[in-house]
Design a protein around this motif. Structure first.
Motif, PDB file in Angstrom:
ATOM      1  N   ASN A   1       8.829 -28.074  10.649  1.00 28.30           N
ATOM      2  CA  ASN A   1       9.161 -27.982  12.245  1.00 28.30           C
ATOM      3  C   ASN A   1       9.961 -26.386  12.418  1.00 28.30           C
ATOM      4  N   VAL A   2       8.713 -25.187  11.770  1.00 25.95           N
ATOM      5  CA  VAL A   2       9.171 -23.939  11.778  1.00 25.95           C
ATOM      6  C   VAL A   2       8.489 -23.371  12.705  1.00 25.95           C
ATOM      7  N   ALA A   3       8.644 -22.323  13.147  1.00 23.49           N
ATOM      8  CA  ALA A   3       8.465 -21.130  13.985  1.00 23.49           C
ATOM      9  C   ALA A   3       8.676 -19.926  13.544  1.00 23.49           C
ATOM     10  N   VAL A   4       7.665 -19.297  13.007  1.00 22.97           N
ATOM     11  CA  VAL A   4       7.455 -17.946  12.565  1.00 22.97           C
ATOM     12  C   VAL A   4       7.381 -17.220  14.062  1.00 22.97           C
ATOM     13  N   LEU A   5       7.927 -16.360  14.096  1.00 15.85           N
ATOM     14  CA  LEU A   5       7.809 -15.536  15.854  1.00 15.85           C
ATOM     15  C   LEU A   5       7.255 -14.068  15.207  1.00 15.85           C
ATOM     16  N   GLU A   6       6.463 -12.826  15.226  1.00 12.29           N
ATOM     17  CA  GLU A   6       6.590 -11.805  14.987  1.00 12.29           C
ATOM     18  C   GLU A   6       6.396 -11.121  16.460  1.00 12.29           C
ATOM     19  N   LYS A   7       6.635  -9.812  16.701  1.00  5.56           N
ATOM     20  CA  LYS A   7       6.355  -8.519  17.715  1.00  5.56           C
ATOM     21  C   LYS A   7       5.475  -8.264  18.434  1.00  5.56           C
ATOM     22  N   GLY A   8       4.702  -8.092  16.855  1.00  2.57           N
ATOM     23  CA  GLY A   8       3.228  -7.496  16.855  1.00  2.57           C
ATOM     24  C   GLY A   8       2.202  -8.361  16.535  1.00  2.57           C
ATOM     25  N   TYR A   9       0.796  -7.767  15.870  1.00  2.00           N
ATOM     26  CA  TYR A   9       0.222  -8.656  15.237  1.00  2.00           C
ATOM     27  C   TYR A   9       0.803  -9.428  13.580  1.00  2.00           C
ATOM     28  N   LEU A  10       0.465  -9.992  13.026  1.00  2.00           N
ATOM     29  CA  LEU A  10       0.707 -10.731  11.379  1.00  2.00           C
ATOM     30  C   LEU A  10       0.681  -9.275  10.420  1.00  2.00           C
ATOM     31  N   GLY A  11       1.657  -8.289  10.415  1.00  2.00           N
ATOM     32  CA  GLY A  11       1.786  -7.733   8.784  1.00  2.00           C
ATOM     33  C   GLY A  11       1.461  -6.405   9.122  1.00  2.00           C
ATOM     34  N   SER A  12       2.187  -6.048  10.605  1.00  2.00           N
ATOM     35  CA  SER A  12       1.538  -4.555  11.178  1.00  2.00           C
ATOM     36  C   SER A  12       2.895  -4.122  10.700  1.00  2.00           C
ATOM     37  N   GLY A  13       3.860  -4.770  10.018  1.00  2.00           N
ATOM     38  CA  GLY A  13       5.119  -4.092   9.651  1.00  2.00           C
ATOM     39  C   GLY A  13       5.197  -3.269   8.528  1.00  2.00           C
ATOM     40  N   ASN A  14       5.612  -3.026   7.489  1.00  2.52           N
ATOM     41  CA  ASN A  14       5.942  -3.071   6.059  1.00  2.52           C
ATOM     42  C   ASN A  14       5.300  -3.728   5.378  1.00  2.52           C
ATOM     43  N   VAL A  15       4.894  -4.896   5.530  1.00  2.00           N
ATOM     44  CA  VAL A  15       4.244  -5.705   4.259  1.00  2.00           C
ATOM     45  C   VAL A  15       2.817  -4.767   3.931  1.00  2.00           C
ATOM     46  N   GLY A  16       1.921  -4.279   5.559  1.00  2.00           N
ATOM     47  CA  GLY A  16       0.979  -3.263   4.859  1.00  2.00           C
ATOM     48  C   GLY A  16       1.139  -1.820   5.300  1.00  2.00           C
ATOM     49  N   ARG A  17       2.446  -1.294   5.134  1.00  2.00           N
ATOM     50  CA  ARG A  17       2.804  -0.539   4.645  1.00  2.00           C
ATOM     51  C   ARG A  17       2.503   0.143   3.439  1.00  2.00           C
ATOM     52  N   ASN A  18       3.813  -0.410   2.440  1.00  2.00           N
ATOM     53  CA  ASN A  18       3.716  -0.307   0.757  1.00  2.00           C
ATOM     54  C   ASN A  18       2.721   0.327   0.033  1.00  2.00           C
ATOM     55  N   THR A  19       3.359   0.653  -0.999  1.00  2.00           N
ATOM     56  CA  THR A  19       1.688   0.852  -1.723  1.00  2.00           C
ATOM     57  C   THR A  19       2.014  -0.443  -3.145  1.00  2.00           C
ATOM     58  N   THR A  20       2.362  -1.403  -2.941  1.00  2.00           N
ATOM     59  CA  THR A  20       1.372  -2.652  -2.765  1.00  2.00           C
ATOM     60  C   THR A  20       1.833  -2.776  -4.667  1.00  2.00           C
ATOM     61  N   ILE A  21       3.124  -2.459  -5.133  1.00  2.00           N
ATOM     62  CA  ILE A  21       3.795  -2.339  -6.937  1.00  2.00           C
ATOM     63  C   ILE A  21       4.622  -3.473  -6.950  1.00  2.00           C
ATOM     64  N   VAL A  22       4.152  -4.060  -7.805  1.00  2.00           N
ATOM     65  CA  VAL A  22       4.940  -5.593  -8.099  1.00  2.00           C
ATOM     66  C   VAL A  22       5.835  -5.137  -9.168  1.00  2.00           C
ATOM     67  N   ARG A  23       7.036  -5.344  -9.067  1.00  2.00           N
ATOM     68  CA  ARG A  23       7.696  -5.383 -10.708  1.00  2.00           C
ATOM     69  C   ARG A  23       9.257  -6.044 -11.185  1.00  2.00           C
ATOM     70  N   SER A  24       9.509  -6.868 -12.830  1.00  2.00           N
ATOM     71  CA  SER A  24      10.742  -6.940 -12.441  1.00  2.00           C
ATOM     72  C   SER A  24      11.577  -5.501 -13.562  1.00  2.00           C
ATOM     73  N   ASN A  25      11.618  -4.619 -13.150  1.00  2.00           N
ATOM     74  CA  ASN A  25      12.170  -3.775 -14.576  1.00  2.00           C
ATOM     75  C   ASN A  25      13.339  -3.122 -14.055  1.00  2.00           C
ATOM     76  N   TYR A  26      14.719  -4.423 -13.630  1.00  2.00           N
ATOM     77  CA  TYR A  26      15.481  -3.987 -12.849  1.00  2.00           C
ATOM     78  C   TYR A  26      16.679  -3.782 -14.013  1.00  2.00           C
TER      79      TYR A  26
END
Lengths: 416, 92
Positions: A58-83
Motif C-alpha cells: 500500500n505505497v504511493a510515489v508522488l512526482e511533481k513533474g512527469y515520471l523520469g523528468s529529473g536526474n534519472v533522465g538527465r545523467n550519462t547512463t554510466i554504471v560501475r562499482s569502482n569505489y
C-alpha cells in the motif's frame, strides 16, 4: 502483461495497436502505509522493492513533474562499482550485482551493456593511486585490472597518448561496469512497482508535511491532503526544500551538472572512458551519439541548465583526451540539479522524526546506485533497520566524525 | 546570468576568474562553542532555492573574497560587495 519475443510478434501482426499502458494513472487514495516523495529512479526503485521484496504494497510515489523528468533522465547512463572506501564499495557492488539481474527481475530491457569503464592515469602518482583503488576493490571481491600503456594502445588506439601535459600512461579497468538505458530504468521500475500495486501519481507536488505529536501524519499536495503511515523522501536536488517542510536541516548544497550528446556516429568508442587529467567521461549510445560530461559548474544552482563557459571547458577536456572529437558536432546539452553532500557520499537514514526517512546526497553518482539505493531504502523503511551495505551512509556521520570522503576534498560540496 | 560579476575593485569580470567558496550567511562560532554549533557551521546548509549569499574568491583578479548575492534559480546577480566590508556590516 509480461514482455516476450512472442508478445512482440503478436503485437506486430496486430499493427502495434494493442500494447497496454505500462502503468496506471490512479487518483490518490486518502491514506497509504508508505508515501515516497520523488518519482525518479530512486523513488521508483524504492517502491518496487518495498512491494516485491518486503511485502509493503500500500505505497504511493508522488512526482511533481512527469515520471523520469529529473536526474534519472538527465545523467550519462554510466554504471560501475569502482569505489575505494570500505563505506562505499560494498554498497556500489551490491548495486552492480542488482544491475546484472535487473532485466530478468523487471522483465524489462534496460539495455545494460557491460562494456567496461576505464579510468586513465597520466602520472606515476596517479598510477599508484589507481593501483591502490584497484586493490581496495579486490579486497571487497570486485575485479579490477591495471592496463598499461602498450596494452591500452591496442584496446583504444585513438587517445592522445603523447599529450605534453597529460600523457596517457595506462588505466584502471572494471570490465563488469558499463552503461544502461536511463529512461528504461525509470520505466521498468515504474511498471514493476505498478504491477505490485503501487500507485504512481504524476504531477502531484508535495507542498507541506503535516505532523502531529512529533510524527508525520501525511503530506499536503497539489492534489490535496494524503495521509501516510511512513514518509520517505527521495527528492534529490530538491531534498533541502522538502526537508525544510519537516524542519530538517541537511548537509547538502544543490549544484548544476551538465551533460552533452553529439550527432550519431558509427561505432567508435567501445568503452566508457574517464579522463584522469580532468573529470571528463564519455561513452557511445546505441543510437551512435557520443554521451559525455565532466565537472559541476561550481556555483549553487537549481536551474536545470548550465553555463556556456563550463560547456567549453568540458569540450576542451574531451578534445585534449581524444583529438578526433574536435570535428564532432554537439546536438544537445542539458543540466540536472545535484544534491551535493558535504563528503561526496549519499545519505540513506532515519531522521529525528520517527516515521520520516531520508534518501539524498547522491552528488553526481546517483544513477549507478539506483537499484541498491531503492533496495536499501526499502529495507530501512520496511524493517526500520539499516541494510548492512548502507551502514556507513548515515546522516549523523558528520557529527560523529565518520565522513565517507572518496575524493578527500573536505566539507566543500562543489569540490566532490 | 551569473556569467558576469561586478567586482568592487576590478569592475565587470567574467565568472571564470572566480572560485566559489560557498555560503556567506554562516557566522563562525566561537572556538569554545559546542560541538553541535560547530557541526552546523561546517556541515549544515540552508541551500536556498532563490536568493543566496556566497563567498566568491577573485583568484584571477584582486584575490579578494567577495560576497555575491544572487538567485539560485534565475542566476541573476543582485549585489557584489567586498567580504571585509560585508563582515563589518554584520558586526555592526
Amino acid at each position: 502483461m509480461r514482455y516476450s519475443a512472442f508478445s512482440i510478434v503478436r503485437n506486430a501482426l496486430s499493427g502495434n495497436l494493442n500494447w497496454k499502458q505500462q502503468w496506471r494513472q490512479p487518483q490518490p487514495k486518502s491514506h497509504y502505509d508508505v508515501i515516497i516523495v520523488g518519482g525518479g529512479g530512486h523513488g521508483l526503485a524504492t517502491a518496487y522493492y518495498l512491494a516485491k521484496e518486503f511485502g509493503v504494497k500500500n505505497v504511493a510515489v508522488l512526482e511533481k513533474g512527469y515520471l523520469g523528468s529529473g536526474n534519472v533522465g538527465r545523467n550519462t547512463t554510466i554504471v560501475r562499482s569502482n569505489y575505494m572506501l570500505p563505506g562505499n564499495e560494498p554498497f556500489y557492488e551490491f548495486s552492480m550485482k542488482l544491475w546484472e539481474g535487473l532485466e530478468q527481475d523487471l522483465n524489462y530491457n534496460v539495455m545494460l551493456s557491460q562494456r567496461g569503464v576505464i579510468m586513465l592515469y597520466h602520472s606515476d602518482g596517479q598510477r599508484d593511486a589507481y593501483i591502490r583503488r584497484g586493490n581496495a576493490m579486490w579486497m571487497e571481491g570486485v575485479s579490477a585490472e591495471l592496463i598499461e600503456r602498450e596494452q591500452l594502445k591496442k584496446m583504444i588506439p585513438f587517445l592522445n597518448y603523447d599529450h605534453a601535459r597529460y600523457p596517457i600512461l595506462g588505466g584502471l579497468l572494471q570490465r563488469r561496469a558499463g552503461t544502461a538505458r536511463h529512461d528504461a530504468v525509470a520505466w521498468g521500475y515504474a511498471r514493476g512497482a505498478d504491477q505490485h500495486g503501487v500507485d504512481i501519481i504524476e504531477h502531484c507536488e508535495v507542498t507541506g508535511i503535516r505532523r502531529e505529536n512529533g510524527v508525520v501524519t501525511g503530506v499536503e499536495t497539489s492534489k490535496g491532503f494524503i495521509g501516510c503511515g511512513k514518509l520517505a523522501l527521495a527528492a534529490a536536488g530538491n531534498s533541502s526544500q522538502v526537508g525544510e517542510m519537516a524542519d530538517l536541516k541537511l548537509p547538502l548544497e544543490s549544484h548544476v551538472l551538465q551533460a552533452f550528446v553529439t550527432e550519431g556516429l558509427k561505432p567508435c568508442i567501445d568503452h566508457v572512458i574517464v579522463y584522469g587529467g580532468g573529470h571528463f567521461y564519455i561513452s557511445q549510445s546505441d543510437k551512435g551519439g557520443l554521451v559525455f560530461g565532466a565537472e559541476i559548474d561550481g556555483y549553487s544552482s537549481y536551474a536545470q541548465r548550465g553555463n556556456l563557459a563550463t560547456a567549453e571547458h568540458v569540450m576542451e577536456e574531451g578534445v585534449s583526451m581524444i583529438p578526433g572529437l574536435s570535428r564532432v558536432r554537439v546536438l544537445r546539452a542539458w543540466g540536472g540539479v545535484m544534491d551535493m553532500s558535504m563528503d561526496g557520499s549519499p545519505i540513506i537514514d532515519r531522521t529525528s522524526i520517527d516515521n520520516l526517512y531520508l534518501n539524498c546526497g547522491w552528488c553526481y553518482g546517483g544513477f549507478k546506485a539506483t537499484p541498491a539505493s531503492g533496495y536499501c531504502f526499502a529495507h530501512l523503511i520496511a524493517r526500520n533497520d539499516t541494510h548492512p551495505v548502507a551502514r556507513a551512509l548515515r546522516l549523523d556521520r558528520f557529527a560523529r566524525g565518520y565522513a565517507v570522503d572518496e575524493a578527500g576534498a573536505g566539507p566543500q560540496p562543489n569540490l566532490h | 546570468m551569473a556569467s558576469l560579476i561586478t567586482c568592487p575593485h576590478c569592475g565587470v569580470r567574467p565568472k571564470e576568474e572566480f572560485a566559489v567558496r560557498g555560503d556567506a550567511s554562516l557566522i563562525r562560532p566561537a572556538s569554545s562553542a559546542s560541538d553541535a554549533a560547530w557541526h552546523d557551521y561546517v556541515y549544515v546548509r540552508v541551500n536556498p532555492r532563490g536568493r543566496t549569499l556566497e563567498h566568491w574568491h577573485h583568484v584571477a583578479g584582486c584575490r579578494r573574497f567577495l560576497v555575491v548575492e544572487r538567485d539560485t534559480v534565475t542566476h541573476e546577480v543582485y549585489s557584489v560587495v567586498d567580504g571585509a566590508a560585508a563582515a563589518r556590516e554584520v558586526r555592526r
